[in-house]
Motif scaffolding. Structure first.
Motif, PDB file in Angstrom:
ATOM      1  N   UNK A 149       0.847  -1.195   0.000  1.00  0.00           N
ATOM      2  CA  UNK A 149       0.000   0.000   0.000  1.00  0.00           C
ATOM      3  C   UNK A 149       0.879   1.240   0.000  1.00  0.00           C
ATOM      4  N   UNK A 150       1.888   1.224  -0.885  1.00  0.00           N
ATOM      5  CA  UNK A 150       2.807   2.344  -0.995  1.00  0.00           C
ATOM      6  C   UNK A 150       3.983   2.217  -0.041  1.00  0.00           C
ATOM      7  N   UNK A 151       5.160   2.670  -0.493  1.00  0.00           N
ATOM      8  CA  UNK A 151       6.343   2.684   0.358  1.00  0.00           C
ATOM      9  C   UNK A 151       6.933   1.328   0.661  1.00  0.00           C
ATOM     10  N   UNK A 152       6.822   0.375  -0.263  1.00  0.00           N
ATOM     11  CA  UNK A 152       7.343  -0.961   0.039  1.00  0.00           C
ATOM     12  C   UNK A 152       8.861  -0.962   0.153  1.00  0.00           C
ATOM     13  N   UNK A 153       9.544  -0.175  -0.684  1.00  0.00           N
ATOM     14  CA  UNK A 153      11.010  -0.198  -0.627  1.00  0.00           C
ATOM     15  C   UNK A 153      11.524   0.461   0.651  1.00  0.00           C
ATOM     16  N   UNK A 154      10.847   1.518   1.092  1.00  0.00           N
ATOM     17  CA  UNK A 154      11.294   2.181   2.310  1.00  0.00           C
ATOM     18  C   UNK A 154      10.988   1.327   3.536  1.00  0.00           C
ATOM     19  N   UNK A 213      17.293   3.853   8.201  1.00  0.00           N
ATOM     20  CA  UNK A 213      15.857   3.757   7.933  1.00  0.00           C
ATOM     21  C   UNK A 213      15.552   4.553   6.672  1.00  0.00           C
ATOM     22  N   UNK A 214      14.332   4.404   6.174  1.00  0.00           N
ATOM     23  CA  UNK A 214      13.954   5.081   4.935  1.00  0.00           C
ATOM     24  C   UNK A 214      12.474   5.418   4.968  1.00  0.00           C
ATOM     25  N   UNK A 215      12.109   6.464   4.232  1.00  0.00           N
ATOM     26  CA  UNK A 215      10.713   6.880   4.191  1.00  0.00           C
ATOM     27  C   UNK A 215      10.435   7.558   2.852  1.00  0.00           C
ATOM     28  N   UNK A 266       5.179  15.245  -7.012  1.00  0.00           N
ATOM     29  CA  UNK A 266       6.583  14.871  -6.815  1.00  0.00           C
ATOM     30  C   UNK A 266       6.620  13.703  -5.852  1.00  0.00           C
ATOM     31  N   UNK A 267       7.431  12.707  -6.179  1.00  0.00           N
ATOM     32  CA  UNK A 267       7.533  11.490  -5.369  1.00  0.00           C
ATOM     33  C   UNK A 267       8.999  11.270  -5.044  1.00  0.00           C
ATOM     34  N   UNK A 268       9.314  10.979  -3.786  1.00  0.00           N
ATOM     35  CA  UNK A 268      10.710  10.850  -3.388  1.00  0.00           C
ATOM     36  C   UNK A 268      10.859   9.782  -2.308  1.00  0.00           C
ATOM     37  N   UNK A 269      11.914   8.991  -2.422  1.00  0.00           N
ATOM     38  CA  UNK A 269      12.290   8.017  -1.393  1.00  0.00           C
ATOM     39  C   UNK A 269      13.632   8.439  -0.819  1.00  0.00           C
TER      40      UNK A 269
END
Length: 246
Positions: free
Chosen positions: A126-131, A166-168, A191-194
């Motif tokens: 549900x979004x943000x799987x890599x973070x 960590x990541x977000x 704009x989308x950013x990891x």
């Protein structure tokens, strides 16, 4: 920061509910089931005494990662990449991102000639799987290193971990910078950013794209400030999870 509420009731600078279930797998040397809201990723760390042939004799270890999504982790079933006969470009990209992010906080000499492979399997997206994967992978990595220390593969005084990690995700939606995007937000973000950050607040990686209009320096700074605040909160959650049961 805007106080406008999002669809799930959060403010713009608020993380989704984060949970980390440490030691989820009985078999793996380290593991964590992490949830960023409805996104759930199982991270398992496998320890091997020894390194790939190209690393042998150098007195250094190796940390790498593999990422995958279960067929029904999304609304519609996806074919398994193993059945397709090839790994997709997105999977390769995220696997490499997780691996190099983890290596940024590991002293390979202190790790010795040992290998740790982190498997990050998305159970629900549900979004943000890599973070989420990076944040959970760090917890699994810590426990795998401690396991190796108890088995004397790593010396008691060796400190392979030089920082936490960590990541977000962050993004701009309707002109408002927002933290930790769920899928419904991610798909409409201008704009989308990891952002991957160490516990000391240093950037490991910033992946940002203007999906609509280009963003300016002030918007970039606002997004990075959001990410730093979010990852600082995630670092505290990781520390609490790692402190439990010890």
């Amino acid at each position: 920061m805007s106080n406008d509420f999002r669809k799930d009731g959060r403010t713009a600078n608020q993380l989704r509910p984060i949970t980390i279930e440490r030691g989820w797998s009985d078999q793996a040397e380290g593991s964590a089931l992490i949830s960023f809201g409805k996104t759930r990723v199982l991270c398992t760390a496998s320890f091997t005494n020894g390194v790939p042939r190209w690393k042998q004799g150098k007195g250094q270890g190796w940390v790498t990662a593999e990422y995958s999504m279960l067929p029904r982790s999304t609304n519609d079933r996806m074919d398994r990449e193993a059945v397709k006969g090839k790994i997709g470009g997105r999977t390769h990209e995220i696997s490499r991102l997780i691996g190099r992010s983890l290596r940024a906080v590991v002293d390979m000499k202190a790790l010795g000639e040992n290998t740790i492979v982190i498997d990050c399997d998305v159970l629900q997206a549900d979004g943000g799987t890599r973070t989420a994967a990076i944040t959970g992978a760090y917890v699994a990595l810590v426990d795998a290193i401690e396991w190796a220390r108890t088995k004397k593969f790593i010396g008691q005084k060796s400190q392979p971990l030089i920082d936490s990690l960590s990541a977000v995700s962050v993004g701009i939606i309707d002109g408002v910078p927002m933290l930790d995007l769920a899928y419904v937000e991610d798909v409409r973000a201008e704009t989308d950013m990891n952002v991957v950050v160490t516990g000391r607040g240093l950037f490991v990686e910033v992946q940002g794209t203007a999906e609509g209009a280009p963003f300016d320096r002030a918007e970039l700074d606002a997004l990075l400030d959001l990410a730093l605040a979010g990852t600082a909160e995630l670092a505290e959650i990781q520390a609490t999870a790692l402190g439990s049961g010890e």
